[in-house]
Design an enzyme around this catalytic site. Structure first.
Site, PDB file in Angstrom:
ATOM      1  N   TRP A  63       0.753  -1.057  -0.051  1.00 32.61           N
ATOM      2  CA  TRP A  63      -0.327   0.359  -0.494  1.00 32.61           C
ATOM      3  C   TRP A  63       0.887   1.881   0.345  1.00 32.61           C
ATOM      4  O   TRP A  63       1.750   1.187  -0.737  1.00 32.61           O
ATOM      5  CB  TRP A  63      -1.181   0.504   0.789  1.00 32.61           C
ATOM      6  CG  TRP A  63      -2.316  -1.306   0.441  1.00 32.61           C
ATOM      7  CD1 TRP A  63      -2.894  -1.844   1.554  1.00 32.61           C
ATOM      8  CD2 TRP A  63      -3.590  -0.741  -0.182  1.00 32.61           C
ATOM      9  NE1 TRP A  63      -3.434  -3.449   1.179  1.00 32.61           N
ATOM     10  CE2 TRP A  63      -4.087  -2.764  -0.469  1.00 32.61           C
ATOM     11  CE3 TRP A  63      -3.334  -0.494  -1.423  1.00 32.61           C
ATOM     12  CZ2 TRP A  63      -4.821  -2.805  -0.877  1.00 32.61           C
ATOM     13  CZ3 TRP A  63      -4.444  -0.868  -2.497  1.00 32.61           C
ATOM     14  CH2 TRP A  63      -5.358  -1.382  -2.353  1.00 32.61           C
ATOM     15  N   SER A  64       0.553   2.291   0.925  1.00 32.51           N
ATOM     16  CA  SER A  64       1.375   3.467   0.586  1.00 32.51           C
ATOM     17  C   SER A  64       2.410   3.603   1.575  1.00 32.51           C
ATOM     18  O   SER A  64       3.177   4.501   1.374  1.00 32.51           O
ATOM     19  CB  SER A  64       0.405   4.989   1.286  1.00 32.51           C
ATOM     20  OG  SER A  64      -0.230   4.934   1.119  1.00 32.51           O
TER      21      SER A  64
END
Length: 412
Positions: A142-143
């Site tokens: 993800w981020s």
């Protein structure tokens, strides 16, 4: 990996058993926000799987099955593997949260952990896999991907492909000259201070700009995620207001693609994954089919637990991996320093890295509990790969308490 589709199907069937039974002929119906134009070539069943991938009942498996849900682009490893020495130790420490004290082992279940690795001064002291994962499992960052993109920008700057961080982005991406990004510098984008009108809010029942972009690019694959930057508006003067937004990192990925003349995946392989001494191939999920889609450079990278640990150790070692320079020490220092005043509780933000309050520690942090935590003061790296339920707002605070305690832990 071949067994994952079966495991994933079993989990989804179990989740569906908890939900109200749909009408007999409505099993393939798309949720309302996915209906309507433009039409998508992505099968309805796959759109539905992508739609529910964050669901707390199935995300433990979804977050390590991204290559079954998306078109992907490989980031191949090559060359010698960076050997990480290992001396396994029991996590014999405690941490405090909300007025209570817990054993470190309790944290694993309390915080929805799929895998956890703790390194002290370059040596693995704890490596734990849970929920049918193992050392070959590749997990969604993800981020945390944003921090990888930051390193790629640092590499492009060192090569002279980017002349200056203070250049306006349209110098390299003239497609952005007529929108909110006009006049915004690369530095401001790295700092999430672009000022563009893109609220990072994913209310899919009433989708705003970010949610609509997610649906179009990542669920239906009918648009490129970064293309939203072409016509976006502006709400703040560039450089003045920190506002976290994935579109900024998507623009940085587009920048890497443009200045390198190759794909983000290829540039990652050449300038990070190979010199890092990774032991397994990584991959990006794509926002479209081959020849059309781009890597989701803001949140789409996948790798093994140990390779994420190598990434953290490289940063801890000032940009050097096993004696080989990956990125400059100056870039490591610059990118992990807060760009503005730190919040006493939450810390601050550098160049796509979160800084921790009250000390030199910093983290790559991803949606629903993905962490590469680095503390130079204690020579500690912690990687935690998780499946936080979307509705739980306290587990990240408990994780912060655990990471602080793990950093101070002296294994015996």
């Amino acid at each position: 990996m071949k067994k994952q589709p079966t495991i994933l199907l079993s989990a989804l069937l179990a989740a569906s058993a908890l939900a109200p039974a749909p009408a007999a002929l409505a099993q393939q119906a798309l949720p309302a926000p996915l209906q309507g134009a433009p039409a998508s070539d992505v099968p309805v069943a796959v759109q539905n799987l992508r739609w529910m991938m964050l669901d707390g009942r199935v995300n433990s498996l979804m977050f390590r099955s991204m290559d079954t849900l998306f078109t992907t682009r490989s980031v191949p490893r090559s060359g010698a593997v960076w050997h990480l020495p290992k001396t396994e130790k029991a996590m014999d420490f405690t941490y405090s949260f909300a007025g209570k004290t817990y054993k470190a082992e309790e944290f694993l279940e309390r915080s929805y952990t799929n895998a956890l690795l703790v390194m002290k001064d370059g040596r693995i002291v704890s490596e734990i896999y849970r929920n049918a994962s193992d050392e070959r499992t590749r997990f969604m960052a993800w981020s945390m991907t944003k921090s990888i993109t930051s390193v790629l920008v640092g590499a492009a700057l060192a090569e002279g492909r980017i002349r200056s961080l203070d250049d306006p982005i349209e110098r390299y991406l003239p497609e952005l000259k007529d929108g909110g990004y006009a006049g915004v510098t690369i530095r401001q984008i790295l700092q999430m201070r672009s000022g563009v009108d893109y609220e990072e809010r994913y209310d899919f029942d009433k989708p705003g700009t970010a949610a609509r972009n997610h649906i179009a690019a990542l669920v239906k694959n009918v648009a490129r995620f970064a293309d939203a930057a072409r016509t976006i508006g502006r709400v703040h003067k560039p450089g003045e207001v920190f506002q976290y937004k994935t579109i900024d990192t998507a623009v940085l990925g587009w920048l890497i693609e443009r200045v390198s003349g190759t794909t983000v995946a290829a540039y990652t392989a050449q300038h990070l994954w190979e010199p890092l001494g990774a032991e397994a191939d990584g991959f990006y999920i794509m926002d479209g089919p081959p020849g059309v889609g781009r890597e989701f450079s803001g949140a789409g990278f996948n790798a093994t637990l140990r390779d994420f640990a190598r990434f953290g150790q490289m940063m801890l070692d000032g940009g050097v991996a096993n004696g080989r320079r990956v990125v400059s020490e100056d870039w490591v220092k610059l990118s992990t320093a807060p760009a503005g005043a730190e919040d006493g509780k939450r810390g601050g933000y550098g160049f796509q890295w979160w800084t921790m309050p009250g000390g030199p520690a910093y983290s790559a942090i991803g949606l629903q509990g993905q962490y590469v935590f680095v503390d130079p003061s204690t020579r500690t790296v912690v990687v935690k790969l998780s499946y936080f339920p979307p509705e739980d707002q306290t587990v990240s605070e408990e994780t912060a308490a655990f990471l602080a305690a793990a950093s101070q832990w002296t294994p015996r």
